[in-house]
Design an enzyme around this catalytic site. Structure first.
Site, PDB file in Angstrom:
ATOM      1  CG  ASP A  21      -2.130   0.856   1.068  1.00  0.00           C
ATOM      2  OD1 ASP A  21      -2.353   1.388  -0.047  1.00  0.00           O
ATOM      3  OD2 ASP A  21      -2.862   1.043   2.058  1.00  0.00           O
ATOM      4  N   GLY A  24       0.021   5.491  -4.295  1.00  0.00           N
ATOM      5  CA  GLY A  24      -0.631   6.766  -4.624  1.00  0.00           C
ATOM      6  C   GLY A  24      -0.042   7.898  -3.799  1.00  0.00           C
ATOM      7  CG  ASN A  69      -7.593  -2.134  -5.703  1.00  0.00           C
ATOM      8  OD1 ASN A  69      -6.670  -2.927  -5.541  1.00  0.00           O
ATOM      9  ND2 ASN A  69      -7.859  -1.188  -4.799  1.00  0.00           N
ATOM     10  CD1 TRP A  70     -12.849  -5.171  -9.758  1.00  0.00           C
ATOM     11  CD2 TRP A  70     -12.016  -4.413 -11.686  1.00  0.00           C
ATOM     12  NE1 TRP A  70     -12.240  -6.225 -10.389  1.00  0.00           N
ATOM     13  CE2 TRP A  70     -11.716  -5.785 -11.585  1.00  0.00           C
ATOM     14  CE3 TRP A  70     -11.591  -3.717 -12.827  1.00  0.00           C
ATOM     15  CZ2 TRP A  70     -11.023  -6.476 -12.567  1.00  0.00           C
ATOM     16  CZ3 TRP A  70     -10.895  -4.404 -13.804  1.00  0.00           C
ATOM     17  CH2 TRP A  70     -10.609  -5.773 -13.671  1.00  0.00           C
ATOM     18  NE  ARG A 187      -2.868  -1.859   4.619  1.00  0.00           N
ATOM     19  CZ  ARG A 187      -4.110  -1.959   4.208  1.00  0.00           C
ATOM     20  NH1 ARG A 187      -4.856  -2.956   4.624  1.00  0.00           N
ATOM     21  NH2 ARG A 187      -4.634  -1.073   3.388  1.00  0.00           N
TER      22      ARG A 187
HETATM   23  C1  FPP Z   1      -1.843   0.211  -3.381  1.00  0.00           C
HETATM   24  O1  FPP Z   1      -1.412   1.544  -3.326  1.00  0.00           O
HETATM   25  C2  FPP Z   1      -1.346  -0.453  -4.580  1.00  0.00           C
HETATM   26  C3  FPP Z   1      -2.112  -0.999  -5.574  1.00  0.00           C
HETATM   27  C4  FPP Z   1      -3.578  -1.016  -5.554  1.00  0.00           C
HETATM   28  C5  FPP Z   1      -1.484  -1.580  -6.768  1.00  0.00           C
HETATM   29  C6  FPP Z   1      -0.325  -2.490  -6.528  1.00  0.00           C
HETATM   30  C7  FPP Z   1       0.439  -2.609  -7.772  1.00  0.00           C
HETATM   31  C8  FPP Z   1       1.777  -2.620  -7.863  1.00  0.00           C
HETATM   32  C9  FPP Z   1       2.688  -2.615  -6.704  1.00  0.00           C
HETATM   33  C10 FPP Z   1       2.410  -2.596  -9.216  1.00  0.00           C
HETATM   34  C11 FPP Z   1       2.764  -3.833  -9.942  1.00  0.00           C
HETATM   35  C12 FPP Z   1       2.540  -5.147  -9.329  1.00  0.00           C
HETATM   36  C13 FPP Z   1       2.811  -6.339  -9.915  1.00  0.00           C
HETATM   37  C14 FPP Z   1       2.534  -7.603  -9.180  1.00  0.00           C
HETATM   38  C15 FPP Z   1       3.367  -6.451 -11.269  1.00  0.00           C
HETATM   39  P1  FPP Z   1      -2.498   2.713  -3.341  1.00  0.00           P
HETATM   40  O2  FPP Z   1      -2.680   3.149  -4.757  1.00  0.00           O
HETATM   41  O3  FPP Z   1      -3.727   2.247  -2.644  1.00  0.00           O
HETATM   42  O4  FPP Z   1      -1.771   3.821  -2.519  1.00  0.00           O
HETATM   43  P2  FPP Z   1      -2.453   4.932  -1.589  1.00  0.00           P
HETATM   44  O5  FPP Z   1      -3.052   4.210  -0.414  1.00  0.00           O
HETATM   45  O6  FPP Z   1      -1.294   5.782  -1.205  1.00  0.00           O
HETATM   46  O7  FPP Z   1      -3.446   5.664  -2.432  1.00  0.00           O
END
Ligand code: FPP
Length: 247
Positions: A21, A24, A69-70, A187
């Site tokens: 996590d 973003g 996540n969708w 996490r």
């Molecule tokens: C959570 O961060 C991350 C994700 C929903 C996507 C995870 C994807 C990757 C690490 C990239 C590639 C992975 C593979 C297996 C090829 P967030 O966007 O929720 O962050 P935030 O909480 O700061 O908004």
């Protein structure tokens, strides 16, 4: 309960699961679009896989895309899909050469045929590898996984393949996407939540939550998590004295 690494020093969890996590927030802090955070997150994935292999982890399960996540903006979702397809192709040979068996868990039916082809190719290429299992959870939800297992038991019961007494915890476990219990759940990004990840398998796992954002999760951070894990006494419901007597 732990396995030693190649040098017989630090103990590694047999099954390590990670909720990645903070991509973003990492991007926002730098005035970049969220997708840049995911790109850097993908580099952190490569690093974490290599470190896990070197430490002697048997199974690494990564939460890459949840069924929730969708709901993200369309351009972020499609950017993530492109990134997944790209990374699976670019990392293909390295994963295979490192003896990693790659599996995907989750409902893959919602993904494009292009992504499914890249997935199938990687899975069949690496299916006989034995050094480490890498499970990538995409469109995965723990409740969905439990529902699938319950459905499979119900079908077998209805068809007379099993009887009511055969519905045990073990039978349920066998029907999950991943049967192995999680030893350590990491996490990143500071939230202290399980977010519908591996609900059955985390029943007795240790939790390590760090404020470090996923793109910044490097080998030093990995070591901190392992040190935490090594300092934990895993009692599985027993007393300290019983654990000491068993050791
Ligand atoms: C959570 O961060 C991350 C994700 C929903 C996507 C995870 C994807 C990757 C690490 C990239 C590639 C992975 C593979 C297996 C090829 P967030 O966007 O929720 O962050 P935030 O909480 O700061 O908004």
């Amino acid at each position: 309960m732990h396995s030693s690494n190649n040098h017989g020093e630090a103990k590694a969890p047999r099954h390590l699961a990670i909720i990645m996590d903070g991509n973003g927030r990492w991007a926002k802090k730098r005035g970049m679009i969220r997708l840049m955070g995911h790109r850097r997150g993908a580099q952190a994935v490569t690093r974490a896989v290599e470190t896990a292999v070197a430490k002697g982890v048997q199974t690494l399960t990564l939460f890459a895309f949840s069924s929730e996540n969708w709901r993200r903006p369309q351009d972020e979702v499609s950017g993530l899909m492109d990134l997944f397809a790209k990374v699976l192709k670019s990392e293909r040979d390295r994963l295979h050469d490192n003896g990693i068996k790659v599996q995907f868990i989750g409902d893959l039916s919602k993904f494009s045929s292009r992504l499914n082809e890249a997935i199938d190719e990687l899975v069949s290429l690496t299916c006989n590898n034995q050094r480490m299992v890498l499970n990538i959870a995409i469109n995965y939800g723990g409740r969905w996984e439990l529902m699938q297992a319950a459905k499979s038991l119900a079908i077998d019961l209805k068809n007379g393949k099993i009887s009511e007494q055969d519905i045990t915890e073990e039978a349920m476990q066998e029907r999950l996407c991943v049967a192995q219990d999680v030893d350590l759940l990491i996490r990143t990004g500071g939230e202290c939540r399980i977010s519908n990840f591996l609900l059955f398998q985390c029943a007795y796992s240790e939790f390590y939550v760090t404020d470090t954002l996923w793109p910044d999760f490097d080998e030093k951070e990995f070591d901190k998590a392992l040190n935490y894990f090594n300092g934990r006494e895993r009692r599985f419901g027993m007393t300290s004295e019983q654990v000491a007597a068993k050791a």
